[in-house]
Write a protein that holds these residues in place. Structure first.
Motif, PDB file in Angstrom:
ATOM      1  N   HIS A  67       9.292 -57.053 -47.285  1.00  0.00           N
ATOM      2  CA  HIS A  67       8.167 -57.661 -47.993  1.00  0.00           C
ATOM      3  C   HIS A  67       7.005 -57.686 -47.002  1.00  0.00           C
ATOM      4  O   HIS A  67       7.045 -58.399 -45.998  1.00  0.00           O
ATOM      5  N   TRP A  68       5.986 -56.887 -47.275  1.00  0.00           N
ATOM      6  CA  TRP A  68       4.856 -56.769 -46.354  1.00  0.00           C
ATOM      7  C   TRP A  68       3.573 -57.222 -47.036  1.00  0.00           C
ATOM      8  O   TRP A  68       3.349 -56.946 -48.219  1.00  0.00           O
ATOM      9  N   MET A  69       2.719 -57.893 -46.265  1.00  0.00           N
ATOM     10  CA  MET A  69       1.444 -58.392 -46.782  1.00  0.00           C
ATOM     11  C   MET A  69       0.299 -57.835 -45.939  1.00  0.00           C
ATOM     12  O   MET A  69       0.338 -57.884 -44.711  1.00  0.00           O
ATOM     13  N   ASP A  70      -0.684 -57.282 -46.632  1.00  0.00           N
ATOM     14  CA  ASP A  70      -1.877 -56.744 -45.975  1.00  0.00           C
ATOM     15  C   ASP A  70      -2.969 -57.808 -46.066  1.00  0.00           C
ATOM     16  O   ASP A  70      -3.677 -57.911 -47.074  1.00  0.00           O
ATOM     17  N   THR A  71      -3.120 -58.589 -45.010  1.00  0.00           N
ATOM     18  CA  THR A  71      -4.081 -59.701 -45.029  1.00  0.00           C
ATOM     19  C   THR A  71      -5.522 -59.228 -44.926  1.00  0.00           C
ATOM     20  O   THR A  71      -6.443 -60.032 -45.082  1.00  0.00           O
ATOM     21  N   THR A  72      -5.720 -57.926 -44.704  1.00  0.00           N
ATOM     22  CA  THR A  72      -7.092 -57.405 -44.635  1.00  0.00           C
ATOM     23  C   THR A  72      -7.646 -57.043 -46.013  1.00  0.00           C
ATOM     24  O   THR A  72      -8.827 -56.714 -46.130  1.00  0.00           O
ATOM     25  N   ARG A  73      -6.791 -57.096 -47.042  1.00  0.00           N
ATOM     26  CA  ARG A  73      -7.235 -56.724 -48.388  1.00  0.00           C
ATOM     27  C   ARG A  73      -6.965 -57.848 -49.367  1.00  0.00           C
ATOM     28  O   ARG A  73      -5.867 -58.422 -49.384  1.00  0.00           O
ATOM     29  N   ASP A  74      -7.936 -58.139 -50.203  1.00  0.00           N
ATOM     30  CA  ASP A  74      -7.719 -59.076 -51.301  1.00  0.00           C
ATOM     31  C   ASP A  74      -6.932 -58.371 -52.403  1.00  0.00           C
ATOM     32  O   ASP A  74      -7.053 -57.159 -52.595  1.00  0.00           O
ATOM     33  N   GLU A  75      -6.140 -59.161 -53.135  1.00  0.00           N
ATOM     34  CA  GLU A  75      -5.443 -58.623 -54.295  1.00  0.00           C
ATOM     35  C   GLU A  75      -6.381 -58.695 -55.494  1.00  0.00           C
ATOM     36  O   GLU A  75      -6.548 -59.756 -56.109  1.00  0.00           O
ATOM     37  N   GLU A 115       0.063 -57.647 -51.328  1.00  0.00           N
ATOM     38  CA  GLU A 115       1.427 -57.663 -50.797  1.00  0.00           C
ATOM     39  C   GLU A 115       2.273 -56.687 -51.595  1.00  0.00           C
ATOM     40  O   GLU A 115       1.946 -56.344 -52.730  1.00  0.00           O
ATOM     41  N   MET A 116       3.363 -56.232 -50.990  1.00  0.00           N
ATOM     42  CA  MET A 116       4.184 -55.217 -51.657  1.00  0.00           C
ATOM     43  C   MET A 116       5.595 -55.261 -51.111  1.00  0.00           C
ATOM     44  O   MET A 116       5.844 -55.762 -50.009  1.00  0.00           O
ATOM     45  N   MET A 117       6.511 -54.730 -51.908  1.00  0.00           N
ATOM     46  CA  MET A 117       7.882 -54.511 -51.468  1.00  0.00           C
ATOM     47  C   MET A 117       8.020 -53.051 -51.075  1.00  0.00           C
ATOM     48  O   MET A 117       7.549 -52.152 -51.777  1.00  0.00           O
ATOM     49  N   VAL A 118       8.661 -52.816 -49.938  1.00  0.00           N
ATOM     50  CA  VAL A 118       8.845 -51.471 -49.403  1.00  0.00           C
ATOM     51  C   VAL A 118      10.314 -51.295 -49.045  1.00  0.00           C
ATOM     52  O   VAL A 118      10.879 -52.114 -48.314  1.00  0.00           O
ATOM     53  N   GLN A 119      10.938 -50.259 -49.579  1.00  0.00           N
ATOM     54  CA  GLN A 119      12.352 -49.991 -49.309  1.00  0.00           C
ATOM     55  C   GLN A 119      12.479 -48.686 -48.540  1.00  0.00           C
ATOM     56  O   GLN A 119      11.803 -47.695 -48.844  1.00  0.00           O
ATOM     57  N   ILE A 120      13.340 -48.715 -47.526  1.00  0.00           N
ATOM     58  CA  ILE A 120      13.524 -47.554 -46.660  1.00  0.00           C
ATOM     59  C   ILE A 120      14.978 -47.118 -46.714  1.00  0.00           C
ATOM     60  O   ILE A 120      15.892 -47.942 -46.601  1.00  0.00           O
ATOM     61  N   TRP A 121      15.181 -45.814 -46.900  1.00  0.00           N
ATOM     62  CA  TRP A 121      16.511 -45.197 -46.825  1.00  0.00           C
ATOM     63  C   TRP A 121      16.540 -44.333 -45.565  1.00  0.00           C
ATOM     64  O   TRP A 121      15.544 -43.664 -45.247  1.00  0.00           O
ATOM     65  N   TYR A 122      17.682 -44.286 -44.883  1.00  0.00           N
ATOM     66  CA  TYR A 122      17.703 -43.602 -43.592  1.00  0.00           C
ATOM     67  C   TYR A 122      19.117 -43.117 -43.257  1.00  0.00           C
ATOM     68  O   TYR A 122      20.104 -43.629 -43.804  1.00  0.00           O
ATOM     69  N   PRO A 123      19.224 -42.106 -42.353  1.00  0.00           N
ATOM     70  CA  PRO A 123      20.551 -41.683 -41.892  1.00  0.00           C
ATOM     71  C   PRO A 123      21.219 -42.849 -41.169  1.00  0.00           C
ATOM     72  O   PRO A 123      20.600 -43.504 -40.322  1.00  0.00           O
ATOM     73  N   ALA A 124      22.489 -43.104 -41.490  1.00  0.00           N
ATOM     74  CA  ALA A 124      23.111 -44.347 -41.039  1.00  0.00           C
ATOM     75  C   ALA A 124      24.515 -44.125 -40.501  1.00  0.00           C
ATOM     76  O   ALA A 124      25.182 -43.123 -40.802  1.00  0.00           O
ATOM     77  N   ASP A 125      24.946 -45.087 -39.691  1.00  0.00           N
ATOM     78  CA  ASP A 125      26.344 -45.229 -39.301  1.00  0.00           C
ATOM     79  C   ASP A 125      26.885 -46.413 -40.089  1.00  0.00           C
ATOM     80  O   ASP A 125      26.472 -47.560 -39.858  1.00  0.00           O
ATOM     81  N   LEU A 172      -7.789 -48.024 -59.374  1.00  0.00           N
ATOM     82  CA  LEU A 172      -6.341 -48.220 -59.343  1.00  0.00           C
ATOM     83  C   LEU A 172      -5.678 -47.243 -58.377  1.00  0.00           C
ATOM     84  O   LEU A 172      -4.873 -47.631 -57.524  1.00  0.00           O
ATOM     85  N   GLN A 173      -6.007 -45.951 -58.500  1.00  0.00           N
ATOM     86  CA  GLN A 173      -5.376 -44.976 -57.620  1.00  0.00           C
ATOM     87  C   GLN A 173      -5.825 -45.174 -56.171  1.00  0.00           C
ATOM     88  O   GLN A 173      -5.028 -44.988 -55.237  1.00  0.00           O
ATOM     89  N   GLY A 174      -7.064 -45.586 -55.975  1.00  0.00           N
ATOM     90  CA  GLY A 174      -7.534 -45.870 -54.625  1.00  0.00           C
ATOM     91  C   GLY A 174      -6.779 -47.023 -53.987  1.00  0.00           C
ATOM     92  O   GLY A 174      -6.526 -47.019 -52.768  1.00  0.00           O
ATOM     93  N   THR A 175      -6.405 -48.010 -54.787  1.00  0.00           N
ATOM     94  CA  THR A 175      -5.585 -49.111 -54.275  1.00  0.00           C
ATOM     95  C   THR A 175      -4.222 -48.602 -53.821  1.00  0.00           C
ATOM     96  O   THR A 175      -3.701 -49.030 -52.774  1.00  0.00           O
ATOM     97  N   MET A 176      -3.653 -47.692 -54.575  1.00  0.00           N
ATOM     98  CA  MET A 176      -2.365 -47.118 -54.191  1.00  0.00           C
ATOM     99  C   MET A 176      -2.490 -46.295 -52.904  1.00  0.00           C
ATOM    100  O   MET A 176      -1.592 -46.296 -52.054  1.00  0.00           O
ATOM    101  N   VAL A 177      -3.621 -45.598 -52.755  1.00  0.00           N
ATOM    102  CA  VAL A 177      -3.867 -44.844 -51.519  1.00  0.00           C
ATOM    103  C   VAL A 177      -3.916 -45.800 -50.332  1.00  0.00           C
ATOM    104  O   VAL A 177      -3.314 -45.542 -49.275  1.00  0.00           O
ATOM    105  N   ALA A 178      -4.627 -46.907 -50.494  1.00  0.00           N
ATOM    106  CA  ALA A 178      -4.699 -47.893 -49.418  1.00  0.00           C
ATOM    107  C   ALA A 178      -3.325 -48.477 -49.110  1.00  0.00           C
ATOM    108  O   ALA A 178      -3.011 -48.784 -47.951  1.00  0.00           O
ATOM    109  N   ASP A 179      -2.483 -48.629 -50.138  1.00  0.00           N
ATOM    110  CA  ASP A 179      -1.100 -49.083 -49.911  1.00  0.00           C
ATOM    111  C   ASP A 179      -0.357 -48.096 -49.010  1.00  0.00           C
ATOM    112  O   ASP A 179       0.367 -48.492 -48.086  1.00  0.00           O
ATOM    113  N   VAL A 180      -0.505 -46.799 -49.305  1.00  0.00           N
ATOM    114  CA  VAL A 180       0.175 -45.778 -48.508  1.00  0.00           C
ATOM    115  C   VAL A 180      -0.287 -45.850 -47.055  1.00  0.00           C
ATOM    116  O   VAL A 180       0.522 -45.801 -46.117  1.00  0.00           O
TER     117      VAL A 180
END
Length: 476
Positions: free
Chosen positions: A127-135, A146-156, A285-293
């Motif tokens: 759960h990450w929050m970008d305090t430099t941007r208003d929602e 703020e957004m939820m970010v999930q990461i998948w990775y090679p694992a043991d 809307l799409q610009g907001t998604m770009v800023a998320d990336v």
């Protein structure tokens, strides 16, 4: 259908037919078949789990067991069912059996494909929050983005590892997901039984010192886990795959404290409308998604340097970053690549390019790009003309794939939800498992070639393995 479900149905049809067979010593053992079916049903409930699609099969099992009690008491020495009433009851039972078989076939418990690579797959959620941007889409004036970010990775994988759910926070997410698919929530309750191949919070694999990164951006009204099969394919093949929930653009985003950010249907104007403010709304809307990336790229840098607690510190090769996205997310990742040199390659899945500012659409692409295009006719303005211009004017290697039998909603795990998806709008005629396998194959081929430096035969020209793909490729 799952193994014990199939067995229940087969045992039931044999038990039903047995009621009408002549009395013979060799057939007396069939009297005990309904009892065996009850045992199998109890095993199914304990191992595979209850789902409402099997209720007709459960009822038929119970009815046949009750009818078998007399036969079992008499060790099968009971006259066969005869007469109009008996055959009418048999006809009704046959109708129930057909319904019992049809429901779990039409709405199966989806099976995600086995990840193709050599690595086990781990997953971690942030759960990450970008305090430099208003929602700007929240009703609360002081909210930060703020957004939820999930990461998948090679694992043991450790012995006590548990898999992550197909849809986390299921009770909260289910109503929103059902609204997205325009079905009642109970229809999708069986999705809590789906098994993934991803293990929560396990150590990263030591197979390589670091791994290239691919970031995924979902489409409008979609969600971050819409393409788990893609994420698992990437992670098992030696990538760190990162998926973003874009709040309010997503169908739903569930935060750790239980808050739910639902899609706002008023964020975008109707397709094709060009009244004052409409294009600004699309671009916003799409610009907001770009800023998320871009924010996520910043966070991954912090994570890699040990600034955020993670099993992945030091494991991300941020010199090899690829972006992929579907529909609105596809346009967003192309936009991001045009303004952020950290993007080294991009793959767009049925992208929506109309919101991208004109100056960026006419700017030649600097990174290798692969464009997948379905047979959809949903685009109302100049989306395909923009795609053609981006492809033809690219200053880097570019590929354009036209996918026969694939429609807009076939990018992701949706084709696995039902074998009758093709009857629904924006779902293609190609069999679901093949659709997912084909898209995943080109996804891996592209990033293998441009992030790992491993040339792929799939990018050399038309493929005999996938004749449904209309292939075009060009060098600058």
């Amino acid at each position: 259908m799952r193994t014990l479900e199939v067995l229940i149905l087969l045992l039931n049809v044999v038990a039903l037919v047995a009621l009408y067979l002549p009395r013979r010593a060799a057939l007396r053992g069939l009297a005990y078949l309904p009892a065996v079916t009850v045992i199998v049903m109890l095993a199914h409930l304990g191992v595979e789990g209850y789902r409402w699609q099997m209720v007709p099969a459960y009822l038929l099992t119970a009815a046949l067991f009750l009818l078998s009690l007399r036969r079992m008491r008499n060790r099968g020495d009971v006259p066969p069912a005869r007469g109009a009433l008996a055959f009418a009851a048999g006809g009704l039972a046959a109708v129930v059996w057909v319904a019992a078989a049809a429901l779990p076939i039409i709405l199966p418990v989806p099976r995600l494909p086995q990840p193709p690579g050599p690595y086990a797959v781990g997953s971690v959620l942030y759960h990450w929050m970008d305090t430099t941007r208003d929602e700007v889409y929240s009703t609360e004036p002081d909210d930060s983005r703020e957004m939820m970010v999930q990461i998948w990775y090679p694992a043991d994988v450790t012995a006590d590892a548990r898999t992550v759910p197909f849809l986390d926070n299921f009770d909260v997410a289910l109503p929103a997901f059902a609204a997205f698919l325009e079905v009642p929530p109970f229809v999708l309750e069986h999705l809590q039984l789906v098994d993934t191949h991803s293990y929560a919070d396990v150590p990263a694999s030591g197979g390589e010192s670091s791994y290239p990164v691919v970031i995924y951006s979902h489409g409008y009204k979609s969600y971050r886990t819409a393409s788990i099969a893609q994420m698992e394919a990437l992670a098992s093949s030696g990538y760190i795959a990162v998926a973003i929930d874009h709040p309010y653009s997503a169908a739903f985003t569930v935060f750790p404290d239980g808050r739910v950010a639902l899609n706002d249907p008023d964020l975008l104007p109707p397709d094709g409308r060009m009244e004052p403010g409409d294009q600004e709304a699309r671009e916003g809307l799409q610009g907001t998604m770009v800023a998320d990336v871009q924010f996520v790229l910043d966070q991954l840098q912090r994570l890699n340097e040990g600034g955020l607690e993670s099993p992945l510190a030091g494991k991300l090769d941020l010199e090899r970053v690829g972006l992929t996205g579907v529909s609105t997310g596809g346009g967003a990742i192309l936009w991001a690549c045009q303004i952020d040199a950290r993007c080294k390659a991009g793959l767009v899945q049925d992208g929506w390019y109309e919101p991208i500012p004109e100056a960026l659409v006419t700017q030649p692409l600097r990174q290798p790009f692969l464009f997948m295009q379905s047979e959809t006719d949903m685009w109302m303005m100049d989306n395909l003309a923009r795609l053609d211009g981006l492809y033809v004017e690219s200053a880097a290697p570019a590929f354009h794939l036209s996918l026969t039998g694939v429609q807009h909603y076939d990018f992701g795990d949706y084709p696995l939800l039902s074998p009758v998806n093709s009857l629904l709008p924006e779902h293609g005629t190609m069999e679901g498992k093949r659709t997912v396998a084909m898209i995943n194959a080109y996804l891996l081929a592209f990033f293998d070639q441009y992030l790992k430096g491993e040339p792929s035969v799939l990018l050399a020209g038309p493929s005999a393995e996938y004749p449904e793909v209309g292939f075009e490729g060009r060098e600058p």
